[in-house]
Design a protein around this motif. Structure first.
Motif, PDB file in Angstrom:
ATOM      1  N   SER A 345      26.696  -0.249  12.168  1.00  0.00           N
ATOM      2  CA  SER A 345      26.848   0.350  10.701  1.00  0.00           C
ATOM      3  C   SER A 345      27.158  -1.016   9.928  1.00  0.00           C
ATOM      4  O   SER A 345      27.219  -2.175  10.443  1.00  0.00           O
ATOM      5  CB  SER A 345      27.848   1.223  10.466  1.00  0.00           C
ATOM      6  OG  SER A 345      27.775   2.080   9.015  1.00  0.00           O
ATOM      7  N   MET A 347      29.584  -2.832   8.269  1.00  0.00           N
ATOM      8  CA  MET A 347      30.879  -3.438   8.122  1.00  0.00           C
ATOM      9  C   MET A 347      31.428  -4.189   9.051  1.00  0.00           C
ATOM     10  O   MET A 347      30.982  -4.036  10.230  1.00  0.00           O
ATOM     11  CB  MET A 347      31.968  -2.192   8.189  1.00  0.00           C
ATOM     12  CG  MET A 347      33.548  -2.580   7.796  1.00  0.00           C
ATOM     13  SD  MET A 347      33.740  -2.809   6.131  1.00  0.00           S
ATOM     14  CE  MET A 347      33.696  -1.121   5.441  1.00  0.00           C
ATOM     15  N   TYR A 355      36.855  -1.251   9.698  1.00  0.00           N
ATOM     16  CA  TYR A 355      36.020  -1.051  10.355  1.00  0.00           C
ATOM     17  C   TYR A 355      36.141  -0.091  11.578  1.00  0.00           C
ATOM     18  O   TYR A 355      37.108   0.024  12.056  1.00  0.00           O
ATOM     19  CB  TYR A 355      35.732  -2.422  11.466  1.00  0.00           C
ATOM     20  CG  TYR A 355      34.766  -2.430  12.342  1.00  0.00           C
ATOM     21  CD1 TYR A 355      33.381  -2.509  11.948  1.00  0.00           C
ATOM     22  CD2 TYR A 355      35.108  -2.392  13.553  1.00  0.00           C
ATOM     23  CE1 TYR A 355      32.456  -2.491  12.890  1.00  0.00           C
ATOM     24  CE2 TYR A 355      34.156  -2.311  14.639  1.00  0.00           C
ATOM     25  CZ  TYR A 355      32.941  -2.222  14.366  1.00  0.00           C
ATOM     26  OH  TYR A 355      32.002  -2.364  15.427  1.00  0.00           O
ATOM     27  N   MET A 452      29.173  -1.861   1.389  1.00  0.00           N
ATOM     28  CA  MET A 452      29.045  -0.509   1.289  1.00  0.00           C
ATOM     29  C   MET A 452      28.659   0.026  -0.049  1.00  0.00           C
ATOM     30  O   MET A 452      27.952   1.106  -0.065  1.00  0.00           O
ATOM     31  CB  MET A 452      30.430   0.198   1.660  1.00  0.00           C
ATOM     32  CG  MET A 452      30.966  -0.220   2.904  1.00  0.00           C
ATOM     33  SD  MET A 452      29.835  -0.044   4.439  1.00  0.00           S
ATOM     34  CE  MET A 452      29.786   1.778   4.860  1.00  0.00           C
ATOM     35  N   GLN A 495      30.527   4.423   7.050  1.00  0.00           N
ATOM     36  CA  GLN A 495      30.092   3.883   7.973  1.00  0.00           C
ATOM     37  C   GLN A 495      29.454   4.729   8.940  1.00  0.00           C
ATOM     38  O   GLN A 495      28.347   4.530   9.517  1.00  0.00           O
ATOM     39  CB  GLN A 495      31.103   2.994   8.921  1.00  0.00           C
ATOM     40  CG  GLN A 495      31.464   1.812   8.230  1.00  0.00           C
ATOM     41  CD  GLN A 495      32.619   0.955   8.818  1.00  0.00           C
ATOM     42  OE1 GLN A 495      32.548   0.596   9.875  1.00  0.00           O
ATOM     43  NE2 GLN A 495      34.178   1.302   8.088  1.00  0.00           N
ATOM     44  N   CYS A 499      25.316   5.303   9.664  1.00  0.00           N
ATOM     45  CA  CYS A 499      24.999   5.312  11.300  1.00  0.00           C
ATOM     46  C   CYS A 499      24.453   6.681  11.555  1.00  0.00           C
ATOM     47  O   CYS A 499      23.225   6.476  12.151  1.00  0.00           O
ATOM     48  CB  CYS A 499      26.309   5.108  11.814  1.00  0.00           C
ATOM     49  SG  CYS A 499      25.873   5.050  13.947  1.00  0.00           S
TER      50      CYS A 499
END
Length: 540
Positions: A345, A347, A355, A452, A495, A499
Motif C-alpha cells: 500500500s 505508506m 504503517y 494518503m 492502507q 490494498c
C-alpha cells in the motif's frame, strides 16, 4: 504552555511528540500547544534509521579554511518543471529548489523540523493558531531583509487567500494571516490538524514577487540562482549572507541533467559528475571502485500505478490480477540489489506506528494461477495489451519496467514500455491522466497523510483516478482525529482499502544508493526527497 527545545532535550507535549515519535522512529519534534526553540545549528551525524552513516563517521573533520571553496556537479535524471517553488510539481525539481528556498521551518537529516526563516513558533492548545517569530538577520538573495510582509504574502499565496487558488492544498486550511509586529506573524486555521506544521516548509519569497519567481527565483537558502538551460541544467552560487553560520562550503553547484541510464553511467565513469543519487544495483557495481557508493532508506513509494478510470483497469479484478502477477522480490533483487523494503500500500514503513504490513494480501512472489483466474473472471482469459509510461531518465524505474514486462507475460498480459521525457510525463500522465499504467515513485514527508490524501476521489493529485467513498470517509476521520492511537488506526484502514481495492500494484520503498566522488565529503541523507548541498565540501 509547555515547551520543547531540541538542543536542551526538554519534554514535548504528549500529542505532537507522539506523532513525531511514530514518524521518525524515536525523534522529538514540536507540536500542538507547544513552542519550538531554535535548534538550527545543531549538527547530527545520523541517517534516516537513526544510525551513524558510513561516510560521515569516517570523513568528519573540524571546520577549517580547507573545507571552503570550489564547485561540485550533481547529476540529475530529469529537467525541472518550474522555478516557482509554490508551483513546482516534480519531486526532482523540489529537491533542487531546497537549496534556493526555505520556509518558516525545514526538515533536518533526521526528519525533525528545525527553524529556518522562523527562529521559533508556538501552537495554541486548541491547534487553531500558529505564531511564528522571525529569525534575525535573514536576507533574500537580492540583499533585502525578510519582513513580516514577505511571510504574510507567501502564506496567503500558497493558501489561496491571495487570489482564491491554493497552490499547496494542505495550506488551504489557513483562514487568516496576521502581522502582530515586525517580527511576529500569526496564522489561524479552520480546524486542528497535528500534521499541518510540516506544510510550513512552504517557501518564503519577497512580497509581490510571485509571477517573477518562475523566471528569476529569489529565496533565502544557502545558494542563489545563477542560470538555467532547459535539458542541460541549473547553476547555483554560494549565498555569502546565508543566516546559518559556516554554510554553505562550496562556491558553486551545478545540477546537470544526464539523461538516460547509459549517459549517466558514462558521466560517472568519466568523472564529470561528483554526486549521483538513485543508482540501480547494476550501476553501483560498475562504478564502486571509483566512487563512494552509500545508501539510506527513503520515504519514496514505488509502484506500477494503474489508471483506475480506463478500461480494463477500471475493473478491480484486473488490478488485483496484476498485483498477483508481480514478483516483488525479484524486482527488488534485480534492480536494487535487495535493499528495498517490500510494501502493498502507499505508506512508507519508516512511519512505523502508522504503517501496517499488508504483504500477505497478494504475496511478495508471483501467484500466476490466481492472476489468470481473476483475469478470466473479468473476461480477459486471453489477456490484453497495455502500455507502461516511464520517464526515460530514471534508470531505476526503466529496469523495474523491464522486469515487470516479463512477469506480466506469464499471465497473458502484453505490456510495452513507453519511455518519455519528464515534461511529457507530467503533461500526459500526471496532469492529463492519459495513460494505462506508469512506474514512478511518490515521495512523502514525515506525516502519514502526505501520501494518503492524494487517493481521495476529488483530490487534484489523484492521478490514478481511484474512487472509493469508504476511503474518502475514513480519510476525513483520520484528519479530524486528535487522539494519535485513533488517528493511526484510521490510516491503517486507509492502507487496507487501497490494498484490497488494488488501487495500484505497490512494490517497494527503494533504498537511495548514491555515488559520491572521492573528493567529496559532508554529504547527508535525508528521509525526505531533497539534495542538501550546503554541507558538502571538497577534500582534495
Amino acid at each position: 504552555m509547555k515547551t520543547c527545545f531540541h538542543g536542551k532535550k526538554k519534554l514535548c507535549s504528549l500529542l505532537f511528540t507522539a506523532l513525531l515519535v511514530m514518524a521518525v522512529l524515536g525523534g522529538c519534534a514540536d507540536g500542538t500547544g507547544e513552542s519550538s526553540g531554535d535548534n538550527s545549528s545543531k549538527e547530527s551525524v545520523t541517517d534516516s534509521q537513526g544510525t551513524a552513516s558510513t561516510q560521515e563517521s569516517t570523513q568528519e573533520q573540524e571546520a577549517s579554511g580547507d573545507m571552503y571553496g570550489g564547485s561540485v556537479v550533481v547529476g540529475i535524471q530529469q529537467d525541472i518543471d518550474s522555478l516557482d517553488p509554490h508551483k513546482a510539481t516534480a519531486a526532482g525539481t523540489k529537491e533542487i529548489l531546497f537549496n534556493i528556498f526555505e520556509g518558516l521551518v525545514k526538515p533536518d537529516e533526521n526528519g525533525h523540523l528545525i527553524g529556518a526563516v522562523a527562529s521559533d513558533y508556538t501552537i495554541s492548545e486548541d491547534g487553531l493558531v500558529y505564531t511564528f517569530t522571525l529569525r534575525d538577520g535573514v536576507k533574500f538573495h537580492n540583499g533585502n531583509a525578510v519582513t513580516a510582509e514577505d511571510v504574510k504574502y507567501s502564506l496567503e499565496r500558497v493558501s489561496g487567500l491571495l487570489d482564491g487558488t491554493p497552490l499547496i492544498s494542505t495550506m488551504s486550511a489557513i483562514t487568516a494571516v496576521d502581522i502582530l509586529d515586525e517580527k511576529t506573524v500569526q496564522v489561524t486555521v479552520g480546524s486542528a490538524n497535528t500534521e499541518l506544521i510540516y506544510s510550513f516548509v512552504a517557501a518564503i519569497i519577497p512580497a509581490g514577487s510571485g509571477e517573477e519567481e518562475g523566471a528569476d527565483p529569489v529565496g533565502t537558502g544557502p545558494f542563489s540562482y545563477v542560470s538555467y538551460k532547459p535539458q542541460e541544467g541549473i547553476v547555483l552560487a554560494k549565498n555569502p549572507e546565508y543566516w546559518q553560520e559556516g554554510l554553505p562550503h562550496v562556491d558553486q553547484v551545478e545540477f546537470k541533467i544526464v539523461g538516460d541510464g547509459d549517459t549517466a553511467l558514462m558521466e560517472l565513469q568519466g568523472g564529470t559528475i561528483d554526486i549521483y543519487p538513485y543508482l540501480t544495483d547494476s550501476q553501483a557495481q560498475v562504478i564502486q571502485n571509483n566512487y563512494q557508493v552509500i545508501s539510506s532508506a527513503t520515504t519514496m513509494v514505488q509502484a506500477l500505478y494503474l489508471n483506475n478510470g480506463t478500461a480494463p483497469f477500471d475493473d478491480v479484478r484486473v488490478r488485483q490480477a496484476i498485483c498477483y502477477a508481480l514478483d516483488k522480490e525479484e524486482i527488488n533483487e534485480f534492480v536494487g540489489g535487495g535493499t528495498g523494503t517490500l510494501i502493498s500500500s502507499c505508506m512508507p514503513p519508516t512511519l512505523k506506528d502508522y504503517y501496517t504490513d499488508l504483504n500477505d494480501t497478494y504475496g511478495t512472489t508471483a501467484n500466476v494461477e490466481k492472476a489468470k483466474e481473476l483475469l478470466a473472471d473479468a473476461g480477459y482469459a486471453d489477456g490484453f495489451d497495455m502500455e507502461i509510461a516511464i520517464v526515460s531518465g530514471y534508470e531505476f524505474h526503466m529496469q523495474t519496467g523491464e522486469v515487470i514486462v516479463e512477469q506480466l507475460k506469464k499471465v497473458g498480459i502484453n505490456a510495452t514500455i513507453q519511455g518519455m521525457e519528464n515534461s511529457e510525463w507530467l503533461e500526459k500522465v500526471y496532469n492529463g491522466r492519459e495513460f494505462d499504467a506508469t512506474i514512478t515513485c511518490l515521495t512523502s514527508d514525515m506525516t502519514p497523510g502526505y501520501l494518503m490524501n492524494r487517493f481521495q476521489t476529488t483530490s487534484g493529485k489523484n492521478f490514478i483516478n481511484f474512487v472509493s467513498s469508504e476511503y474518502d470517509e475514513v480519510y476525513q476521520k483520520a484528519q479530524a482525529a486528535i487522539d494519535l492511537t485513533e488517528k493511526a488506526e484510521y490510516y491503517k484502514q486507509l492502507q487496507k482499502i487501497l490494498c484490497d481495492q488494488a488501487g495500484s500494484a505497490f512494490i517497494q520503498t527503494p533504498a537511495d544508493k548514491t555515488a559520491l566522488s572521492n573528493r567529496i565529503a559532508g554529504y547527508k541523507f535525508y528521509p525526505v526527497y531533497v539534495q542538501d548541498i550546503s554541507t558538502v565540501y571538497i577534500v582534495e
